[in-house]
Write a protein that holds these residues in place. Sequence first.
Motif, PDB file in Angstrom:
ATOM      1  N   GLU A 105       0.826  -1.212   0.000  1.00 35.66           N
ATOM      2  CA  GLU A 105       0.000   0.000   0.000  1.00 35.66           C
ATOM      3  C   GLU A 105       0.860   1.261   0.000  1.00 35.66           C
ATOM      4  O   GLU A 105       0.589   2.210  -0.753  1.00 35.66           O
ATOM      5  CB  GLU A 105      -0.936   0.007   1.207  1.00 35.66           C
ATOM      6  CG  GLU A 105      -1.879   1.206   1.212  1.00 35.66           C
ATOM      7  CD  GLU A 105      -2.968   1.094   2.265  1.00 35.66           C
ATOM      8  OE1 GLU A 105      -3.837   1.987   2.305  1.00 35.66           O
ATOM      9  OE2 GLU A 105      -2.953   0.115   3.044  1.00 35.66           O
ATOM     10  N   ILE A 106       1.910   1.276   0.803  1.00 36.76           N
ATOM     11  CA  ILE A 106       2.803   2.438   0.833  1.00 36.76           C
ATOM     12  C   ILE A 106       3.492   2.609  -0.515  1.00 36.76           C
ATOM     13  O   ILE A 106       3.623   3.725  -1.034  1.00 36.76           O
ATOM     14  CB  ILE A 106       3.840   2.280   1.963  1.00 36.76           C
ATOM     15  CG1 ILE A 106       3.141   2.336   3.324  1.00 36.76           C
ATOM     16  CG2 ILE A 106       4.916   3.357   1.870  1.00 36.76           C
ATOM     17  CD1 ILE A 106       4.060   2.086   4.502  1.00 36.76           C
ATOM     18  N   TYR A 109       1.122   4.222  -3.129  1.00 35.57           N
ATOM     19  CA  TYR A 109       0.891   5.660  -2.987  1.00 35.57           C
ATOM     20  C   TYR A 109       2.170   6.483  -3.133  1.00 35.57           C
ATOM     21  O   TYR A 109       2.159   7.553  -3.746  1.00 35.57           O
ATOM     22  CB  TYR A 109       0.247   5.955  -1.631  1.00 35.57           C
ATOM     23  CG  TYR A 109      -1.207   5.550  -1.547  1.00 35.57           C
ATOM     24  CD1 TYR A 109      -2.152   6.076  -2.427  1.00 35.57           C
ATOM     25  CD2 TYR A 109      -1.639   4.638  -0.597  1.00 35.57           C
ATOM     26  CE1 TYR A 109      -3.486   5.704  -2.358  1.00 35.57           C
ATOM     27  CE2 TYR A 109      -2.976   4.266  -0.512  1.00 35.57           C
ATOM     28  CZ  TYR A 109      -3.899   4.801  -1.396  1.00 35.57           C
ATOM     29  OH  TYR A 109      -5.215   4.434  -1.326  1.00 35.57           O
ATOM     30  N   LYS A 110       3.273   5.997  -2.594  1.00 30.43           N
ATOM     31  CA  LYS A 110       4.495   6.804  -2.572  1.00 30.43           C
ATOM     32  C   LYS A 110       5.385   6.599  -3.793  1.00 30.43           C
ATOM     33  O   LYS A 110       6.105   7.512  -4.193  1.00 30.43           O
ATOM     34  CB  LYS A 110       5.292   6.506  -1.295  1.00 30.43           C
ATOM     35  CG  LYS A 110       4.623   7.025  -0.029  1.00 30.43           C
ATOM     36  CD  LYS A 110       5.561   6.964   1.162  1.00 30.43           C
ATOM     37  CE  LYS A 110       4.940   7.635   2.385  1.00 30.43           C
ATOM     38  NZ  LYS A 110       5.856   7.621   3.552  1.00 30.43           N
TER      39      LYS A 110
END
Length: 213
Positions: A105-106, A109-110
Motif C-alpha cells: 500500500e505504501i 501511494y508513494k
Amino acid sequence: MRAHAHGNLRHGPVILSLPSTMSFAAYAAPHPQTRFSPQFFASITIADAADLIRDNRPPRILSKSSVSKWAWDRTEPTAISEIIVAAGEDIPCMDDMYLITGAAEIAYYKEGAHSVCLQIGNRIVRYHLSKLHLILGANNQMYNLAAAARLLDRIVSGKPLLPNLIEEFKLNGFSERLAGFHVTQTPIYMLGCLLGERWAEEDLLNARAEIIY
C-alpha cells in the motif's frame, strides 16, 4: 524500480505512469470471480473444492526463501498470467509474501507501484498487486480445500449416508458453518481433521463442540 534483498532486479523497462486516482483497496482487490479471491471461497461448494484439488491442478506452494529478490514496478500488468493464479502454477509461500504484501500500500501511494517483480529461482515474474491477495488466499486455504476433498472422498467411498444425502452434502458451501456450532462458527471442512488421526485438530473440534452441550 527499487530492488529488495540483494543485487538489482531487472524485468524490462519501467513504464512511468501518472499518479493513480484509484484507492489502493480498489486497485489491489481481485475480481470477485477470480479463483482464490474471498468471494470465490464464499461461493464454492464442497464438491467444487474437491474438484479443484483432484482435477484442476491446484497451485504448488514453494518452500520458504524461494523468492531471492523483489522490486516494485510502475507497470500495470495486462497479461492474464500476471493477474490470476493459474492451475499448477508455482507460487511463493506465505513467509515469502509477508514483507511484500505489508509494504504494497505504501509503495502504491508513494512510489506509484502497480506491480511487483520477483526472482524465483532462475525466473523473474511480475505480479499485479491484486494477485498478491490471490496468492495469500491460496496459501491460507489450500490445506482446507484438501481437507474438504478428503472428507468428501471418505463419505462417497464409505457410504455412511444415503445417496440423496451425499448429493446434498456435496452442495453445501465450502465455507458453510456446521449446524450447532453457533458460537465458534466452525466450517464444515474442519470435519476433515477426524480423518487420518490428526489428534490435535480433533481435540480442538471436540473443545468447540463442548460449547453446545
